[in-house]
Design a protein around this motif. Structure first.
Motif, PDB file in Angstrom:
ATOM      1  N   PRO A 155      34.273  52.589  30.804  1.00 23.27           N
ATOM      2  CA  PRO A 155      33.717  53.083  32.061  1.00 23.27           C
ATOM      3  C   PRO A 155      33.414  54.583  31.998  1.00 23.27           C
ATOM      4  CG  PRO A 155      35.632  51.693  32.459  1.00 23.27           C
ATOM      5  CD  PRO A 155      35.600  51.965  30.988  1.00 23.27           C
ATOM      6  N   LEU A 156      32.200  54.941  32.396  1.00 23.80           N
ATOM      7  CA  LEU A 156      31.724  56.320  32.303  1.00 23.80           C
ATOM      8  C   LEU A 156      30.928  56.672  33.552  1.00 23.80           C
ATOM      9  CD1 LEU A 156      31.405  58.716  30.116  1.00 23.80           C
ATOM     10  CD2 LEU A 156      29.104  57.806  29.815  1.00 23.80           C
ATOM     11  N   ARG A 157      31.130  57.867  34.071  1.00 20.13           N
ATOM     12  CA  ARG A 157      30.324  58.355  35.181  1.00 20.13           C
ATOM     13  C   ARG A 157      29.238  59.312  34.669  1.00 20.13           C
ATOM     14  NH1 ARG A 157      35.147  60.095  39.426  1.00 20.13           N
ATOM     15  NH2 ARG A 157      36.012  58.000  39.758  1.00 20.13           N
ATOM     16  N   TYR A 158      28.098  59.310  35.328  1.00 15.76           N
ATOM     17  CA  TYR A 158      27.019  60.279  35.120  1.00 15.76           C
ATOM     18  C   TYR A 158      26.422  60.196  33.708  1.00 15.76           C
ATOM     19  CZ  TYR A 158      30.135  61.744  38.831  1.00 15.76           C
ATOM     20  OH  TYR A 158      30.982  61.742  39.913  1.00 15.76           O
ATOM     21  N   MET A 159      26.153  58.959  33.281  1.00 17.25           N
ATOM     22  CA  MET A 159      25.630  58.699  31.940  1.00 17.25           C
ATOM     23  C   MET A 159      24.303  59.433  31.709  1.00 17.25           C
ATOM     24  SD  MET A 159      25.058  54.954  30.175  1.00 17.25           S
ATOM     25  CE  MET A 159      26.588  54.335  30.872  1.00 17.25           C
ATOM     26  N   HIS A 160      24.096  59.858  30.476  1.00 17.46           N
ATOM     27  CA  HIS A 160      22.903  60.597  30.049  1.00 17.46           C
ATOM     28  C   HIS A 160      22.724  61.887  30.844  1.00 17.46           C
ATOM     29  CE1 HIS A 160      20.534  57.457  27.496  1.00 17.46           C
ATOM     30  NE2 HIS A 160      21.846  57.419  27.268  1.00 17.46           N
ATOM     31  N   SER A 161      23.811  62.622  30.923  1.00 21.48           N
ATOM     32  CA  SER A 161      23.792  63.931  31.569  1.00 21.48           C
ATOM     33  C   SER A 161      24.763  64.835  30.808  1.00 21.48           C
ATOM     34  CB  SER A 161      24.221  63.814  33.037  1.00 21.48           C
ATOM     35  OG  SER A 161      25.637  63.809  33.162  1.00 21.48           O
ATOM     36  N   PRO A 162      24.763  66.138  31.101  1.00 21.63           N
ATOM     37  CA  PRO A 162      25.722  67.032  30.426  1.00 21.63           C
ATOM     38  C   PRO A 162      27.114  66.976  31.020  1.00 21.63           C
ATOM     39  CG  PRO A 162      24.328  68.294  31.889  1.00 21.63           C
ATOM     40  CD  PRO A 162      23.789  66.896  31.899  1.00 21.63           C
ATOM     41  N   VAL A 163      27.309  66.148  32.066  1.00 22.71           N
ATOM     42  CA  VAL A 163      28.620  66.072  32.713  1.00 22.71           C
ATOM     43  C   VAL A 163      29.121  64.624  32.708  1.00 22.71           C
ATOM     44  CG1 VAL A 163      28.350  68.143  34.110  1.00 22.71           C
ATOM     45  CG2 VAL A 163      27.486  65.965  34.992  1.00 22.71           C
ATOM     46  N   TYR A 183      23.267  44.831   7.886  1.00 24.98           N
ATOM     47  CA  TYR A 183      22.660  44.156   6.736  1.00 24.98           C
ATOM     48  C   TYR A 183      23.435  44.446   5.454  1.00 24.98           C
ATOM     49  CZ  TYR A 183      19.124  42.490   3.471  1.00 24.98           C
ATOM     50  OH  TYR A 183      18.470  41.809   2.483  1.00 24.98           O
ATOM     51  N   SER A 184      23.775  45.714   5.231  1.00 16.98           N
ATOM     52  CA  SER A 184      24.408  46.090   3.961  1.00 16.98           C
ATOM     53  C   SER A 184      25.901  45.789   3.932  1.00 16.98           C
ATOM     54  CB  SER A 184      24.188  47.577   3.688  1.00 16.98           C
ATOM     55  OG  SER A 184      24.783  48.371   4.702  1.00 16.98           O
ATOM     56  N   LEU A 185      26.566  45.917   5.074  1.00 17.97           N
ATOM     57  CA  LEU A 185      28.016  45.735   5.118  1.00 17.97           C
ATOM     58  C   LEU A 185      28.428  44.266   5.077  1.00 17.97           C
ATOM     59  CD1 LEU A 185      30.659  47.365   5.425  1.00 17.97           C
ATOM     60  CD2 LEU A 185      30.387  47.174   7.903  1.00 17.97           C
ATOM     61  N   ARG A 186      27.606  43.411   5.644  1.00 19.68           N
ATOM     62  CA  ARG A 186      27.874  41.971   5.702  1.00 19.68           C
ATOM     63  C   ARG A 186      29.252  41.649   6.297  1.00 19.68           C
ATOM     64  NH1 ARG A 186      24.181  39.301   1.347  1.00 19.68           N
ATOM     65  NH2 ARG A 186      24.954  37.424   2.345  1.00 19.68           N
ATOM     66  N   PRO A 187      29.571  42.162   7.463  1.00 16.82           N
ATOM     67  CA  PRO A 187      30.880  41.856   8.066  1.00 16.82           C
ATOM     68  C   PRO A 187      30.923  40.410   8.550  1.00 16.82           C
ATOM     69  CG  PRO A 187      29.521  43.043   9.615  1.00 16.82           C
ATOM     70  CD  PRO A 187      28.747  43.012   8.332  1.00 16.82           C
ATOM     71  N   ASP A 188      32.128  39.883   8.670  1.00 15.23           N
ATOM     72  CA  ASP A 188      32.307  38.529   9.203  1.00 15.23           C
ATOM     73  C   ASP A 188      32.288  38.513  10.721  1.00 15.23           C
ATOM     74  OD1 ASP A 188      32.760  37.089   6.663  1.00 15.23           O
ATOM     75  OD2 ASP A 188      34.522  38.405   6.543  1.00 15.23           O
ATOM     76  N   VAL A 189      32.674  39.626  11.328  1.00 14.75           N
ATOM     77  CA  VAL A 189      32.699  39.732  12.783  1.00 14.75           C
ATOM     78  C   VAL A 189      32.566  41.202  13.140  1.00 14.75           C
ATOM     79  CG1 VAL A 189      35.231  39.789  12.803  1.00 14.75           C
ATOM     80  CG2 VAL A 189      33.998  39.194  14.891  1.00 14.75           C
ATOM     81  N   VAL A 190      31.906  41.477  14.257  1.00 18.01           N
ATOM     82  CA  VAL A 190      31.673  42.859  14.686  1.00 18.01           C
ATOM     83  C   VAL A 190      32.097  43.022  16.143  1.00 18.01           C
ATOM     84  CG1 VAL A 190      29.910  44.608  15.186  1.00 18.01           C
ATOM     85  CG2 VAL A 190      29.761  43.246  13.085  1.00 18.01           C
ATOM     86  N   VAL A 191      32.742  44.151  16.416  1.00 12.95           N
ATOM     87  CA  VAL A 191      32.975  44.578  17.797  1.00 12.95           C
ATOM     88  C   VAL A 191      32.228  45.896  17.988  1.00 12.95           C
ATOM     89  CG1 VAL A 191      34.632  45.244  19.572  1.00 12.95           C
ATOM     90  CG2 VAL A 191      35.228  43.469  17.902  1.00 12.95           C
ATOM     91  N   VAL A 192      31.234  45.878  18.849  1.00 12.39           N
ATOM     92  CA  VAL A 192      30.497  47.090  19.203  1.00 12.39           C
ATOM     93  C   VAL A 192      31.237  47.782  20.344  1.00 12.39           C
ATOM     94  CG1 VAL A 192      28.327  47.959  20.171  1.00 12.39           C
ATOM     95  CG2 VAL A 192      28.293  46.160  18.421  1.00 12.39           C
ATOM     96  N   VAL A 193      31.292  49.103  20.282  1.00 16.40           N
ATOM     97  CA  VAL A 193      31.936  49.886  21.335  1.00 16.40           C
ATOM     98  C   VAL A 193      30.919  50.866  21.909  1.00 16.40           C
ATOM     99  CG1 VAL A 193      33.950  51.234  21.996  1.00 16.40           C
ATOM    100  CG2 VAL A 193      34.035  49.805  19.937  1.00 16.40           C
ATOM    101  N   ASP A 194      30.691  50.783  23.208  1.00 12.87           N
ATOM    102  CA  ASP A 194      29.744  51.678  23.866  1.00 12.87           C
ATOM    103  C   ASP A 194      30.295  52.010  25.254  1.00 12.87           C
ATOM    104  OD1 ASP A 194      27.283  53.064  24.588  1.00 12.87           O
ATOM    105  OD2 ASP A 194      26.285  51.831  23.075  1.00 12.87           O
ATOM    106  N   VAL A 195      29.468  52.614  26.078  1.00 15.00           N
ATOM    107  CA  VAL A 195      29.894  52.974  27.429  1.00 15.00           C
ATOM    108  C   VAL A 195      29.157  52.112  28.451  1.00 15.00           C
ATOM    109  CG1 VAL A 195      30.507  55.329  26.833  1.00 15.00           C
ATOM    110  CG2 VAL A 195      28.160  54.817  27.535  1.00 15.00           C
ATOM    111  N   THR A 196      29.731  52.032  29.630  1.00 13.76           N
ATOM    112  CA  THR A 196      29.087  51.360  30.748  1.00 13.76           C
ATOM    113  C   THR A 196      29.314  52.200  31.992  1.00 13.76           C
ATOM    114  OG1 THR A 196      28.797  49.226  31.864  1.00 13.76           O
ATOM    115  CG2 THR A 196      31.064  49.928  31.447  1.00 13.76           C
ATOM    116  N   HIS A 197      28.698  51.812  33.096  1.00 13.82           N
ATOM    117  CA  HIS A 197      28.790  52.615  34.311  1.00 13.82           C
ATOM    118  C   HIS A 197      30.100  52.335  35.043  1.00 13.82           C
ATOM    119  CE1 HIS A 197      24.649  53.808  33.786  1.00 13.82           C
ATOM    120  NE2 HIS A 197      24.332  52.534  33.613  1.00 13.82           N
ATOM    121  N   ALA A 198      30.892  53.383  35.243  1.00 14.40           N
ATOM    122  CA  ALA A 198      32.086  53.253  36.080  1.00 14.40           C
ATOM    123  C   ALA A 198      31.615  52.969  37.507  1.00 14.40           C
ATOM    124  CB  ALA A 198      32.915  54.525  36.038  1.00 14.40           C
TER     125      ALA A 198
END
Length: 351
Positions: free
Chosen positions: A313-321, A220-235
């Protein structure tokens, strides 16, 4: 390849949702040498690399929070009771060491439960539940515990990053300090190359694991023209994962580019074009109603913001490993930097 110092600083800072001060500070300090850095009242951080012309403003958004625990009660014997901040599989918590963030610094403890020797047969067959666990900080009684810890203090699992063979690393909070690292690294690469046609803004957004709050307010405050979100997914090269449901995203295959109902088609096309032009390995993923990431909040901010999603790609999401292959992470940063540099003042995201 060693773990980059910036990524290590992000991974070792403790910051569950709503308590992200330490990792946000690490992100701001990393970006300060090449970008204009600012922080808002929510705690999200933006790092702006000024553009060389009138091109679109590109925001690269990773969320800086992690899952954790929050203290809800301290009993007269000095045991701490808690609930989860974000999504936990409770069985992961049994027997873990934790570090609590308090007003006087860090306090360490362990997650305890009734020993197996004392469990009745039906209790042994049941999965452990959070309500049956407590944190033991070694206090002799409730007064000593309450002098060290307050209700509302948060904890994370106490686990340092670990290097494995084949360019692979283990740590808690890979979800999603990896996304913040990619945002930092992509912006740094753009700055190193002399900038893009428009501003490039790396964002460390707060509270993704609970409400998407940081993404909502920053968009809302930044008002970008385009956004790329970066997150993890399951390997998908880990046991028990069905590629027919989750796609094929093994370690070493590079970043995952999302395509789907909430993803802007022009952003997707430009990301793929950048990957192909730079010969960056990548895979594709499809979604329909939602992605479960900050993209869900950003694409409907204000009048709507053209949004893309890159996942690692990420293994064992939402864990300490949580386990990642570093080459996939660095390739994600290279891809987004190339994407930002392809855009010009003539680039349009009109449908």
């Amino acid at each position: 390849m060693p773990l980059p110092d910036v990524l290590r600083s992000l991974l070792t800072a403790t910051g569950p949702s709503g308590y992200e001060t330490a990792p946000a500070r690490a992100f701001a300090e990393a970006c300060a040498p090449f970008a204009d850095v600012s922080t808002d009242v929510m705690g999200s951080v933006t790092a702006r690399v000024k553009g060389t012309g009138d091109g679109p403003t590109v925001a690269i958004v990773g969320h800086i929070d992690e899952i954790g625990l929050i203290v809800t009660h301290i009993d007269d014997k000095g045991y701490l009771y808690f609930i989860g901040v974000g999504g936990w599989d409770p069985v992961i918590l049994v027997g873990q060491r934790v570090v609590l963030t308090t007003r006087d610094g860090e306090v360490r403890g362990v997650v305890g439960k009734k020993p197996i020797h004392l469990l009745k047969p039906d209790e042994r067959r049941a999965a452990a539940e959070m309500k049956d666990m407590h944190i033991d900080i070694g206090a002799k009684d409730g007064d000593e515990a309450k002098a060290l810890v307050r209700v509302g203090d948060v904890a994370v699992i106490d686990a340092e990053p670990l290097e494995l063979p084949n360019d692979r690393f283990v740590a808690r909070a890979m979800d999603n300090r990896l996304g913040c690292f990619v945002a930092y690294e992509a912006a740094r690469l753009v700055a190193e190359a002399g900038g893009a046609a428009g501003d490039v803004v790396a964002v460390a957004a707060v509270q993704e694991e609970i409400t998407f709050a940081g993404a909502r307010t920053t968009a809302y405050s930044l008002r970008p023209d385009v956004v790329v979100v970066v997150d993890v997914t399951h390997a998908t090269d880990a046991p028990g994962i069905d590629e027919k449901e989750n796609g094929s995203h093994p370690f070493g295959s590079g970043p995952v580019i999302e395509r789907g109902s909430t993803m802007h088609p022009r952003v997707f096309d430009e990301l793929v074009a950048a990957a192909e032009a730079e010969r960056i390995d990548h895979t594709l993923s499809a979604s329909a109603r939602f992605t479960g990431t900050d993209a869900d909040a950003i694409h409907v901010a204000r009048q709507g913001i053209p949004t893309g999603l890159i996942s690692l790609p990420l293994r064992y999401m939402h864990s300490p490993v949580e386990l990642v292959q570093l080459s996939d992470v660095l390739a994600g940063a290279q891809l987004i930097a190339a994407f930002a540099q392809r855009l010009t003042a003539e680039t349009s995201f009109e449908r």
